[in-house]
Write a protein that holds these residues in place. Structure first.
Motif, PDB file in Angstrom:
ATOM      1  N   SER A  90       0.834  -1.213   0.000  1.00  6.42           N
ATOM      2  CA  SER A  90       0.000   0.000   0.000  1.00  6.42           C
ATOM      3  C   SER A  90       0.858   1.248   0.000  1.00  6.42           C
ATOM      4  O   SER A  90       0.716   2.123   0.838  1.00  6.42           O
ATOM      5  CB  SER A  90      -0.885  -0.010   1.256  1.00  6.42           C
ATOM      6  OG  SER A  90      -0.072  -0.166   2.407  1.00  6.42           O
ATOM      7  N   PHE A  91       1.791   1.321  -0.964  1.00  2.62           N
ATOM      8  CA  PHE A  91       2.784   2.396  -0.950  1.00  2.62           C
ATOM      9  C   PHE A  91       2.154   3.778  -1.088  1.00  2.62           C
ATOM     10  O   PHE A  91       2.260   4.595  -0.180  1.00  2.62           O
ATOM     11  CB  PHE A  91       3.833   2.150  -2.037  1.00  2.62           C
ATOM     12  CG  PHE A  91       4.967   3.128  -1.976  1.00  2.62           C
ATOM     13  CD1 PHE A  91       5.754   3.238  -0.844  1.00  2.62           C
ATOM     14  CD2 PHE A  91       5.235   3.955  -3.055  1.00  2.62           C
ATOM     15  CE1 PHE A  91       6.795   4.154  -0.784  1.00  2.62           C
ATOM     16  CE2 PHE A  91       6.277   4.876  -2.991  1.00  2.62           C
ATOM     17  CZ  PHE A  91       7.050   4.972  -1.857  1.00  2.62           C
ATOM     18  N   ASN A  92       1.500   4.031  -2.218  1.00  2.00           N
ATOM     19  CA  ASN A  92       0.741   5.287  -2.342  1.00  2.00           C
ATOM     20  C   ASN A  92      -0.409   5.080  -3.328  1.00  2.00           C
ATOM     21  O   ASN A  92      -0.642   3.952  -3.766  1.00  2.00           O
ATOM     22  CB  ASN A  92       1.660   6.470  -2.696  1.00  2.00           C
ATOM     23  CG  ASN A  92       2.274   6.350  -4.084  1.00  2.00           C
ATOM     24  OD1 ASN A  92       1.811   5.577  -4.924  1.00  2.00           O
ATOM     25  ND2 ASN A  92       3.320   7.127  -4.322  1.00  2.00           N
ATOM     26  N   SER A  93      -1.087   6.153  -3.695  1.00  2.00           N
ATOM     27  CA  SER A  93      -2.324   5.980  -4.468  1.00  2.00           C
ATOM     28  C   SER A  93      -2.057   5.497  -5.900  1.00  2.00           C
ATOM     29  O   SER A  93      -2.941   4.955  -6.548  1.00  2.00           O
ATOM     30  CB  SER A  93      -3.133   7.276  -4.473  1.00  2.00           C
ATOM     31  OG  SER A  93      -2.341   8.305  -5.016  1.00  2.00           O
ATOM     32  N   THR A  94      -0.831   5.699  -6.391  1.00  2.00           N
ATOM     33  CA  THR A  94      -0.546   5.249  -7.762  1.00  2.00           C
ATOM     34  C   THR A  94       0.313   3.968  -7.806  1.00  2.00           C
ATOM     35  O   THR A  94       0.345   3.289  -8.823  1.00  2.00           O
ATOM     36  CB  THR A  94       0.176   6.354  -8.573  1.00  2.00           C
ATOM     37  OG1 THR A  94       1.302   6.802  -7.816  1.00  2.00           O
ATOM     38  CG2 THR A  94      -0.748   7.519  -8.845  1.00  2.00           C
ATOM     39  N   HIS A  95       1.021   3.674  -6.733  1.00  2.34           N
ATOM     40  CA  HIS A  95       1.886   2.486  -6.692  1.00  2.34           C
ATOM     41  C   HIS A  95       1.586   1.651  -5.442  1.00  2.34           C
ATOM     42  O   HIS A  95       1.764   2.154  -4.329  1.00  2.34           O
ATOM     43  CB  HIS A  95       3.372   2.874  -6.642  1.00  2.34           C
ATOM     44  CG  HIS A  95       3.873   3.568  -7.862  1.00  2.34           C
ATOM     45  ND1 HIS A  95       3.472   4.831  -8.222  1.00  2.34           N
ATOM     46  CD2 HIS A  95       4.744   3.164  -8.822  1.00  2.34           C
ATOM     47  CE1 HIS A  95       4.090   5.186  -9.342  1.00  2.34           C
ATOM     48  NE2 HIS A  95       4.870   4.191  -9.725  1.00  2.34           N
ATOM     49  N   ASN A  96       1.195   0.384  -5.646  1.00  7.50           N
ATOM     50  CA  ASN A  96       1.025  -0.491  -4.478  1.00  7.50           C
ATOM     51  C   ASN A  96       2.372  -0.816  -3.859  1.00  7.50           C
ATOM     52  O   ASN A  96       2.504  -0.942  -2.649  1.00  7.50           O
ATOM     53  CB  ASN A  96       0.348  -1.807  -4.892  1.00  7.50           C
ATOM     54  CG  ASN A  96      -1.099  -1.579  -5.270  1.00  7.50           C
ATOM     55  OD1 ASN A  96      -1.721  -0.633  -4.791  1.00  7.50           O
ATOM     56  ND2 ASN A  96      -1.623  -2.436  -6.132  1.00  7.50           N
ATOM     57  N   ASP A 149       6.558  -0.092  -3.507  1.00  4.91           N
ATOM     58  CA  ASP A 149       7.575   0.968  -3.558  1.00  4.91           C
ATOM     59  C   ASP A 149       8.516   0.700  -4.737  1.00  4.91           C
ATOM     60  O   ASP A 149       9.246  -0.291  -4.744  1.00  4.91           O
ATOM     61  CB  ASP A 149       8.356   0.971  -2.230  1.00  4.91           C
ATOM     62  CG  ASP A 149       9.369   2.108  -2.136  1.00  4.91           C
ATOM     63  OD1 ASP A 149       9.704   2.700  -3.189  1.00  4.91           O
ATOM     64  OD2 ASP A 149       9.825   2.387  -1.013  1.00  4.91           O
ATOM     65  N   PRO A 150       8.523   1.601  -5.741  1.00  8.37           N
ATOM     66  CA  PRO A 150       9.381   1.352  -6.907  1.00  8.37           C
ATOM     67  C   PRO A 150      10.879   1.418  -6.591  1.00  8.37           C
ATOM     68  O   PRO A 150      11.689   0.980  -7.412  1.00  8.37           O
ATOM     69  CB  PRO A 150       8.982   2.460  -7.889  1.00  8.37           C
ATOM     70  CG  PRO A 150       8.170   3.435  -7.132  1.00  8.37           C
ATOM     71  CD  PRO A 150       7.718   2.824  -5.863  1.00  8.37           C
ATOM     72  N   SER A 151      11.249   1.936  -5.400  1.00  3.68           N
ATOM     73  CA  SER A 151      12.678   1.948  -5.068  1.00  3.68           C
ATOM     74  C   SER A 151      13.148   0.585  -4.545  1.00  3.68           C
ATOM     75  O   SER A 151      14.329   0.403  -4.250  1.00  3.68           O
ATOM     76  CB  SER A 151      12.999   3.063  -4.066  1.00  3.68           C
ATOM     77  OG  SER A 151      12.524   2.737  -2.779  1.00  3.68           O
TER      78      SER A 151
HETATM   79  C1  LIG Z   1       3.979   7.385  -5.611  1.00  2.00           C
HETATM   80  O1  LIG Z   1       5.369   7.102  -5.534  1.00  2.00           O
HETATM   81  C2  LIG Z   1       6.068   7.207  -6.769  1.00  2.00           C
HETATM   82  C3  LIG Z   1       7.498   6.755  -6.526  1.00  2.00           C
HETATM   83  O2  LIG Z   1       8.095   7.390  -5.447  1.00  2.00           O
HETATM   84  C4  LIG Z   1       5.989   8.634  -7.274  1.00  2.00           C
HETATM   85  O3  LIG Z   1       6.679   8.746  -8.502  1.00  2.00           O
HETATM   86  C5  LIG Z   1       4.554   9.036  -7.408  1.00  2.00           C
HETATM   87  O4  LIG Z   1       4.464  10.396  -7.773  1.00  2.00           O
HETATM   88  C6  LIG Z   1       3.784   8.798  -6.111  1.00  2.00           C
HETATM   89  N1  LIG Z   1       2.371   9.072  -6.315  1.00  2.00           N
HETATM   90  C7  LIG Z   1       1.662   9.899  -5.537  1.00  2.00           C
HETATM   91  C8  LIG Z   1       0.249  10.091  -5.872  1.00  2.00           C
HETATM   92  O5  LIG Z   1       2.183  10.480  -4.574  1.00  2.00           O
END
Ligand SMILES: *[C@@H]1O[C@H](CO)[C@@H](O)[C@H](O)[C@H]1NC(C)=O
Ligand code: HEM
Length: 330
Positions: A212-218, A220-222
């Protein structure tokens, strides 16, 4: 008599001034503080640590973490060891410490032996500092001497932990500010984070990075995607049987070494507060340097940073007390 005093008073003043200034500069801890009052003090602690850590290396990790959690909250005054009292929850009760902080029994055993050998002499705060050093030796062959003479505090409050101890969600900038408030530099922060080359983490400390990383990524892409897959296996989403644990360093889980920085470089850091050290421009170069330099160069800086951490807001002289039992004030 009066005139003699007049002659002496400016000199006395100067001497007093000098003493005060030098006391501030060194906070009056010193190596070998118990040399006369309890000559076997450090040997007693060392023996207790060696016995415990040989049996369970995780206890060494716990004790090194305990020193950090003690020093960052009200200074290195063993406030971390005080039990809650009716109506007052202590630092120990805070979720950052309970249930994950371990090694308390090792400190208690050393204290019991010290009270038998030299009653009312060796502070619980110094025992933690010695035991952290002995753990670093046992798990990383890292040598250093520990200035001592700390006294034990009488106050421990759960809420102080939230205000002072950094949570694993922080980014490099926030970590820098947190350590700066304790008088530790950015580089010392990166160096001390290398302690995450031993021990364990509960899944709950980083599972947001998997699910549940953030609203666009489940996810963490790092985080390296193979590593993330491995971690999702070890940390199932709705684990029925509680909060699982994983090693902080999968490569050398019981070795205090600079492999931690290599993990970060491979995007295999477990906590947000770990991986951010590579991503941030201010610290990325330190991570890369620690990953490629000799283990002993990092180890020497780790030793120095541990000693410096051990000075944070210490009580000395007639401040505080020497606790009889590390869990309760006298
Ligand atoms: C979610 O995390 C990614 C990677 O850190 C970032 O590029 C993206 O802007 C983030 N999305 C939001 C809605 O904060
Ligand atoms: C930079 C900020 C830091 C953060 C945010 C942080 C956070 C954490 C977290 C969340 C865990 C896992 C707890 C769990 O889930 O069980 C952990 C474990 C640990 N930390 Fe840190 N930590 C930091 C710095 C340090 C420092 C400075 C030290 C010591 C010098 C340290 C030593 C340890 C050790 C040894 C463990 C493993 C403990 C065990 O196995 O029992 N940490 N840390």
């Amino acid at each position: 008599m009066a005139s003699r005093f007049k002659l002496w008073s400016p000199m006395l003043l100067l001497i007093l001034l000098f003493l005060n200034v030098s006391e501030l500069a060194t906070a009056s801890l010193r190596v070998g503080y118990y040399k006369h009052s309890c000559p076997s003090a450090e040997a007693i602690v060392k023996k207790a640590v060696q016995k415990a850590v040989s049996r369970n290396p995780g206890l060494g990790a716990g004790i090194i973490r305990m020193h950090f959690h003690d020093c960052f909250v009200r200074g290195c005054d063993a406030s971390i060891l005080l039990d809650s009292t009716p109506g007052r929850r202590s630092e120990k009760a805070h979720p950052a410490n309970n249930p994950s902080l371990r090694g308390f029994e090792v400190i208690d055993e050393a204290k019991a032996e010290l009270e038998a050998a030299c009653p009312n002499t060796v502070s619980c705060a110094d025992i933690i500092a010695f035991a952290a050093r002995d753990s670093a030796y046992k798990l990383g062959t890292i040598h250093y001497t520990v200035p001592s003479g700390r006294r034990d505090g009488k106050i421990s409050l759960e809420n102080d932990v939230t205000k002072n101890l950094p949570p694993p969600s922080l980014n490099a900038k926030q970590l820098e500010q947190n350590f700066e408030r304790k008088g530790l530099s950015l580089e010392e922060m990166v160096t001390l984070s290398g302690a995450h080359s031993i021990g364990i983490s509960h899944c709950s400390s980083f599972s947001n990075r998997l699910y549940s990383f953030n609203s666009t990524h489940n996810q963490d892409p790092s985080m390296d995607s193979n590593f993330a897959k491995e971690m999702r296996n070890k940390c199932p989403k709705n684990a029925a049987n509680g909060d699982h644990i994983v090693p902080l360093d999968l490569v050398t889980p019981n070795r205090l070494d600079n492999k931690y920085y290599l993990n970060l470089k491979n995007r295999r850091g477990l906590l947000t507060s770990d991986q951010t050290l590579l991503s941030s421009r201010s610290t990325g170069w330190m991570v890369r340097r620690n990953a490629k330099r000799s283990g002993s160069s990092w180890a020497n800086e780790f030793a120095d940073a541990m000693v410096k951490m051990g000075y944070i807001d210490v009580l000395t002289g007639n401040q505080g007390e020497i606790r009889k039992n590390c869990k309760v004030v006298n």
